[in-house]
Design a protein around this motif. Sequence first.
Motif, mmCIF file in Angstrom:
data_model
loop_
_atom_site.group_PDB
_atom_site.id
_atom_site.type_symbol
_atom_site.label_atom_id
_atom_site.label_comp_id
_atom_site.label_asym_id
_atom_site.label_seq_id
_atom_site.Cartn_x
_atom_site.Cartn_y
_atom_site.Cartn_z
ATOM 1 N N VAL A 63 14.184 84.596 54.729
ATOM 2 C CA VAL A 63 12.742 84.847 54.830
ATOM 3 C C VAL A 63 12.066 84.876 53.462
ATOM 4 O O VAL A 63 10.839 84.878 53.375
ATOM 5 N N ALA A 64 12.868 84.891 52.391
ATOM 6 C CA ALA A 64 12.325 84.780 51.025
ATOM 7 C C ALA A 64 13.410 84.211 50.133
ATOM 8 O O ALA A 64 14.596 84.485 50.327
ATOM 9 N N GLY A 65 13.009 83.405 49.161
ATOM 10 C CA GLY A 65 13.959 82.862 48.197
ATOM 11 C C GLY A 65 14.850 81.789 48.787
ATOM 12 O O GLY A 65 14.416 80.945 49.574
ATOM 13 N N GLY A 66 16.117 81.811 48.369
ATOM 14 C CA GLY A 66 17.080 80.833 48.864
ATOM 15 C C GLY A 66 17.278 79.645 47.961
ATOM 16 O O GLY A 66 18.106 78.775 48.247
ATOM 17 N N GLU A 67 16.519 79.569 46.843
ATOM 18 C CA GLU A 67 16.658 78.421 45.936
ATOM 19 C C GLU A 67 17.205 78.873 44.584
ATOM 20 O O GLU A 67 17.033 80.017 44.181
ATOM 21 N N GLY A 68 17.838 77.923 43.887
ATOM 22 C CA GLY A 68 18.324 78.165 42.539
ATOM 23 C C GLY A 68 18.154 76.930 41.678
ATOM 24 O O GLY A 68 18.072 75.813 42.196
ATOM 25 N N ASP A 69 18.102 77.142 40.361
ATOM 26 C CA ASP A 69 17.938 76.038 39.416
ATOM 27 C C ASP A 69 18.734 76.374 38.158
ATOM 28 O O ASP A 69 18.419 77.340 37.455
ATOM 29 N N SER A 70 19.773 75.579 37.888
ATOM 30 C CA SER A 70 20.600 75.846 36.702
ATOM 31 C C SER A 70 20.441 74.762 35.645
ATOM 32 O O SER A 70 21.325 74.553 34.816
#
Length: 515
Positions: free
Chosen positions: A385-392
């Motif tokens: 319901v919030a977030g769930g993404e990442g970027d490295s």
Amino acid sequence: MVQPYKHEPFTDFAVEEERNAYLEALKTVEGYLGQDYDLIIGGERVTTEEKIISYNPANKEEVIGRVSKANQELAEKAMQAAVEAFKTWKKVKAETRADVLFKAAAIIRRRKHEFSALLTKEAGKPWNEADADTAEAIDFLEYYGRQMLKHKDGVPVNSRPNEYNRYDYIPLGVGVIISPWNFPLAIMAGTTVAALVTGNTVLLKPASTTPVVAAKFVEVLEQAGLPKGVLNFVPGSGAEVGDYLVDHKDTRFISFTGSRDVGLRIFNRAATHGDGQLWLKRVISEMGGKDTIVVDKEADLELAAKSIVASAFGFSGQKCSACSRAVIVEDVYDQVLNRVTELTNELKVGNPEDNSHFMGPVIDQSAFNKIMDYVEIGKQEGRVVAGGEGDSSTGYFIQPTVIADVDPKARLMQEEIFGPVVAFSKARDFDHAIEIANNTEYGLTGAVITTNRDHIQKAREDFHVGNLYFNRGCTGAIVGYQPFGGFNMSGTDSKAGGPDYLLLHMQGQTTSEMY
């Protein structure tokens, strides 16, 4: 006369002068990025060709420093230096040992923003989190120094006519300190000086992702007058140097903070009696948690939502005390979940050198991969319901993630993630919520948000964690105020920053004289 202990105040960055001072401190740290740091063995600096390279997790091309890496041969030299130094250090008066801690506290207090800025650079800590880490390090120095002055004369025991009995505490011997990266100043300093002030000598093996702040702290102890050989600085591989020192016949105790699996490995190895070993090794271990905030239907729901968000996402959830489970009584489940989702979506993520960012990076690529794997598991076990993404791409950034409707026995509710992910589960009533809260193998921290006094009492009796908080978040224990340590797979419940912590580093000796 030593002043009574009061914890180090946190910096108010709403004050322009403090903000400017922190920005200056960041420039100071940038001025010595990329330097080399030596091992310290018997008071001598030792340079090795092989280095541990520390990178900025928010800017992974930026080198914080290069630290010489110990091997088994150098670890053995350090051990012998510590064994030799123990012969004299154990006889140094407790007041003198405590004075080293008080002097070190004064040095760090004068350089407080510099140490915090180094934590921002090396550990990716936002300003407030870094400031709290440095304040806690100062607290440990001040508190343990005072505690040693209380313990120095032992405790009274009874004597009969023509007889004088004493019960004194004496040091154990050589201790191996294996410290973590998530509180790379506070926990590293606290575990080290607890061993030193009680008269033991130390081999310090800091976490390989944050060795520069440890090197800087060792320099402070030298400046504070710690004699040669009493503290030996031996960063290196856990498999090579860590295992060697844990297994060593001259190691008297191991103080470890880190993961459950490594803690169990150390505990098992320390239990093995080696040739020439004269004692049973003592293990002081803090091994993590799977911490729950319980929200009752009779509760301040705004307080509940804010407590969950702060506890789950402070320092990107990289605290053993972090809230990774929110168990909400079904009557208010939707209200709390919706408010947590709103608050989470307001959080800014980015380089922690910019104080407008609530969250910085996670510590390294390995952590990033592990946490993102758990996010994928969460998509199967619940709904994001919030977030769930990442970027490295430039640093290891993961958006704060809320996953709803997770079964209490699901992996996301059972396994330590150590990142900015919180799972929500629904409870039928308060009794059911406490039952869910207890259904993990850990027992470190927990919190209960309720206005019902009977439920507070029930939680005191039945919520099985070492640190239980009411109507606040489950992170942020303060030295001397909330002694910290947990049950079950959270470790030995050693209660760092508590009145009996130093006793774990000593042994009792009874002497009896007839007149």
